[in-house]
Design a protein around this motif. Structure first.
Motif, short mmCIF file in Angstrom:
data_model
loop_
_atom_site.label_atom_id
_atom_site.label_comp_id
_atom_site.label_asym_id
_atom_site.label_seq_id
_atom_site.Cartn_x
_atom_site.Cartn_y
_atom_site.Cartn_z
N ILE A 189 21.24 76.43 -13.03
CA ILE A 189 22.01 77.04 -11.95
C ILE A 189 23.27 77.71 -12.52
O ILE A 189 23.59 78.85 -12.20
CB ILE A 189 22.42 76.00 -10.90
N ALA A 190 23.95 76.97 -13.38
CA ALA A 190 25.20 77.45 -13.95
C ALA A 190 24.98 78.77 -14.69
O ALA A 190 25.69 79.76 -14.48
CB ALA A 190 25.78 76.40 -14.88
N LYS A 191 23.97 78.77 -15.50
CA LYS A 191 23.65 79.96 -16.29
C LYS A 191 23.35 81.14 -15.37
O LYS A 191 23.95 82.21 -15.45
CB LYS A 191 22.43 79.65 -17.14
N MET A 192 22.43 80.89 -14.48
CA MET A 192 21.99 81.90 -13.51
C MET A 192 23.17 82.49 -12.73
O MET A 192 23.22 83.69 -12.47
CB MET A 192 21.04 81.20 -12.54
N ALA A 193 24.09 81.62 -12.34
CA ALA A 193 25.20 82.07 -11.50
C ALA A 193 26.37 82.55 -12.34
O ALA A 193 27.38 83.02 -11.81
CB ALA A 193 25.64 80.94 -10.57
N VAL A 253 28.43 80.72 -14.12
CA VAL A 253 29.60 79.83 -14.05
C VAL A 253 29.33 78.60 -14.90
O VAL A 253 28.26 78.48 -15.50
CB VAL A 253 29.88 79.38 -12.60
N SER A 254 30.27 77.67 -14.91
CA SER A 254 30.05 76.45 -15.68
C SER A 254 29.37 75.40 -14.80
O SER A 254 29.36 75.50 -13.57
CB SER A 254 31.39 75.89 -16.15
N THR A 255 28.83 74.40 -15.47
CA THR A 255 28.18 73.33 -14.70
C THR A 255 29.18 72.62 -13.81
O THR A 255 28.84 72.15 -12.73
CB THR A 255 27.54 72.30 -15.64
N ALA A 256 30.41 72.57 -14.27
CA ALA A 256 31.45 71.91 -13.47
C ALA A 256 31.58 72.59 -12.12
O ALA A 256 31.65 71.91 -11.07
CB ALA A 256 32.77 71.94 -14.22
N THR A 257 31.56 73.89 -12.14
CA THR A 257 31.69 74.62 -10.88
C THR A 257 30.50 74.36 -9.96
O THR A 257 30.66 74.14 -8.76
CB THR A 257 31.84 76.13 -11.16
N VAL A 258 29.33 74.40 -10.55
CA VAL A 258 28.15 74.11 -9.74
C VAL A 258 28.30 72.74 -9.10
O VAL A 258 28.08 72.55 -7.90
CB VAL A 258 26.87 74.15 -10.58
N SER A 259 28.70 71.78 -9.90
CA SER A 259 28.89 70.43 -9.39
C SER A 259 29.87 70.43 -8.22
O SER A 259 29.64 69.78 -7.20
CB SER A 259 29.39 69.52 -10.51
N ARG A 260 30.94 71.18 -8.38
CA ARG A 260 31.93 71.24 -7.32
C ARG A 260 31.34 71.81 -6.04
O ARG A 260 31.59 71.31 -4.94
CB ARG A 260 33.12 72.10 -7.77
N VAL A 261 30.56 72.85 -6.21
CA VAL A 261 29.94 73.44 -5.02
C VAL A 261 29.01 72.43 -4.35
O VAL A 261 29.07 72.21 -3.15
CB VAL A 261 29.15 74.71 -5.40
N VAL A 262 28.18 71.81 -5.17
CA VAL A 262 27.22 70.86 -4.62
C VAL A 262 27.94 69.74 -3.86
O VAL A 262 27.49 69.30 -2.80
CB VAL A 262 26.36 70.24 -5.75
N ASN A 263 29.07 69.31 -4.39
CA ASN A 263 29.78 68.20 -3.76
C ASN A 263 30.89 68.64 -2.81
O ASN A 263 31.74 67.83 -2.44
CB ASN A 263 30.36 67.29 -4.83
N ASN A 264 30.85 69.90 -2.44
CA ASN A 264 31.82 70.42 -1.47
C ASN A 264 33.26 70.18 -1.87
O ASN A 264 34.12 69.92 -1.04
CB ASN A 264 31.58 69.81 -0.09
N HIS A 265 33.50 70.28 -3.14
CA HIS A 265 34.88 70.16 -3.61
C HIS A 265 35.64 71.41 -3.14
O HIS A 265 35.16 72.52 -3.30
CB HIS A 265 34.89 70.05 -5.13
N PRO A 266 36.86 71.24 -2.58
CA PRO A 266 37.56 72.39 -1.98
C PRO A 266 37.96 73.47 -2.98
O PRO A 266 37.95 74.66 -2.64
CB PRO A 266 38.79 71.74 -1.35
N SER A 267 38.30 73.06 -4.19
CA SER A 267 38.90 74.05 -5.08
C SER A 267 37.88 74.96 -5.76
O SER A 267 37.74 74.97 -6.99
CB SER A 267 39.76 73.36 -6.13
N VAL A 268 37.14 75.69 -4.96
CA VAL A 268 36.25 76.71 -5.48
C VAL A 268 36.45 77.93 -4.59
O VAL A 268 36.48 77.80 -3.36
CB VAL A 268 34.77 76.27 -5.42
N SER A 269 36.58 79.08 -5.20
CA SER A 269 36.81 80.29 -4.40
C SER A 269 35.58 80.58 -3.55
O SER A 269 34.46 80.27 -3.94
CB SER A 269 37.10 81.47 -5.31
#
Lengths: 343, 343
Positions: A7-11, A13-29
């Motif tokens: 997912i990270a590669k495809m998008a 971004v880093s895996t960290a960001t993907v993780s944030r998105v998956v877990n609804n972490h607020p600090s993602v644009s």
DNA sequence: CTGAAAGCGCTAACAT
DNA sequence: ATGTTAGCGCTTTCAG
């Protein structure tokens, strides 16, 4: 299997960001979030719960310990329980104990290895076996939930029907109908469940000033795990009905017992409820469909399961609750196996 | 929690060696093995199944998909299944589908995330919904097991009772008893289960040269998920018994249906089996305890579960089997609700 | 707001 | 026979 890396590669971004998105972490644009979500959808990505559990030390899994299958009560509680747990992203691991310590041990161990977040036990356990020490040892400090049993330990939540009150109300109902000679077919009172029912029965008798007639009270052979409850009730009914005078009403501690009793009365052509009223306990699905439809005490098992599920979710979210015991009053359901006695 | 590292340190070996001991890998000296085992025992170490699953890509977990709870059949199969799976180190994840596609989807997804090694579905599914495509998509290429249904797909193993044969034998038994006017109360034949029973019933009639009387055959309202089977059977019995001449025997496609039927006959004081014989299907625990004890067809659900468990273990060990279908002949159990007709 | 990097506990090459 | 090491897929500091 598509992983977070893909997912990270495809998008881009880093895996960290993907993780944030998956877990609804607020600090993602918003922009990034949107893009990542698209890729997730496109690749049909679903995070690996094993990896997640390994990292976070919470598996989103509940261990469900069942002694046995006997009547529909336990399956029905299970049904309601799983329903709300699944809604909240939890899965259920199932294991049977066969009322056997070693099996229970093995099951709890398997649960421990799979890092369950909470343990549920449905059904009453033998008095001698109430210790939860072993569970706590191997499971760590996770909450324990006991449905329909009372475990006086600090880490144990108990969700139960007030069976004493249920039995009391059933008996009182018969007394209010004018019965004074009431027999009681109980199960083995070494199980909490039957112990409580006996107390309720006696309390109602006592309160009404009726004296306790030992020949209307049965001895305790039936065990909880016993499928042959009806057969035993049949024999006990035979014995009890041979006393003179015989009782004019029966309270049976389970519908299964009531069924055996009813069978005996049918065979002896003792009309229900004209000659003898019958009240059961459990409201098994078939209770309303036998002849005559059985007056009984309903425990709302599915609701009990749902309540337990909600309680678990709440505790998983907000931490332990001070209140450990949750009891419900079961309801008497009056059908044609009992009726106002003709005066 | 004590981890493999703790053991390794304590025993003065590497984690690899501990892993080898735990997994009974041969290339460990007896001396080392013994020492490691001692430490494992002393520290009460049990490997983390999550970590193991993450690494080995096999979770030692089976997903169990259940449509609902209706009678004891499904719980009983579950019981036997879990019994042998646990013996072999497998755990069971449980989820209900409520006969609902979306719920099934959600459940399968949760299973997928937890990396189940195999999927079991107990009970018959609707004809339209037989596709296993979604399952295979999200679960990958794991074996699928269907208990009591026939899914003609290549990755699906089917373990079922030959319900057609069971229904055939039940009907033939009634014919052999001298009955010629036999009514059939069926469930919804859009479920495999009831579809097959109808075939069996008709085959027996046909073979005996009896013609099919449409007024002895019921329409198909009852759904599998329907708890009100007995109530429906009651109504259907009423309708059927009003034909002239009425049937002298009933075959009911489930014991639940039989119970409703029996209730109607009781109420109308139609004596069983003197005026009317009754045969059910399922041998629910209560069947032998109602009045009169019910002749029925036993499906040995616990055995079915055990067999499925053994099959799964075998396939987990040795890989796929060419034989996908395993059928069992259910057995007729003759009790007092049917009897040689007085000639 | 995003990325690099470490590490959860375990297994399995690959060395030695 | 044993140890070293990389890495399973994810989350989470810590930097920037």
């Amino acid at each position: 299997m598509t992983s977070i890396k893909a997912i990270a590669k495809m998008a881009g971004v880093s895996t960290a960001t993907v993780s944030r998105v998956v877990n609804n972490h607020p600090s993602v644009s918003e922009r990034t979030r949107k893009k990542v979500k698209e890729v997730i959808l496109a690749l049909d990505y679903h995070p690996n719960a094993l990896a997640r559990g390994l990292k976070t030390r919470t598996s989103k899994t509940i261990g469900l310990l069942l002694p046995e299958i006997q009547n529909m009560f336990i399956p029905a509680v299970t049904f309601g329980l799983e329903e709300v747990l699944k809604e909240n992203g939890y899965s259920v691991l199932l294991a049977y104990t066969f009322y056997n310590d070693d099996e229970e041990r093995r099951s709890v161990l398997a649960f421990a290895q799979r890092k369950i977040d909470a343990l549920v036990h449905i059904g009453t356990r033998e008095y001698a076996e109430k210790k939860t020490g072993f569970m706590t040892n191997v499971l760590g400090n996770i909450p324990l939930f006991f449905v329909n049993d009372l475990i006086p330990e600090e880490n144990a939540y108990c969700i139960y029907n007030d069976e004493e009150e249920g039995a009391y109300r059933a008996t009182k109902y018969l007394i209010d109908q004018g019965h004074t000679k009431i027999a009681f077919i109980n199960g083995n009172p070494f199980y909490t469940s039957y112990f409580n029912k006996r107390r309720g029965f006696l309390r109602a008798l006592d309160e009404a000033g009726l004296c306790f007639n030992p020949s209307f009270y049965t001895d305790y052979k039936t065990n909880l795990q016993d499928v042959y409850q009806p057969a035993e009730a049949y024999e006990l009914a035979k014995k009890i009905m041979s006393s003179s005078p015989p009782p004019t009403a029966f309270f049976a501690a389970s519908d299964l017992l009531a069924v055996g009793l009813v069978k005996y009365l049918h065979e002896r052509k003792i009309s229900i409820p004209d000659k003898c009223s019958v009240v059961g306990f459990d409201n098994i699905p078939i209770a309303q469909h036998i002849h005559p439809p059985l007056t009984t005490v309903d425990q709302k098992p599915r609701e009990l399961g749902r309540f337990t599920g909600r309680l678990i979710i709440k505790i998983m979210k907000d931490g332990p609750l001070p209140e450990k015991c949750y009891s419900f009053i079961p309801t008497l359901i009056i059908r044609e196996s009992s009726e106002r006695k003709e005066v």
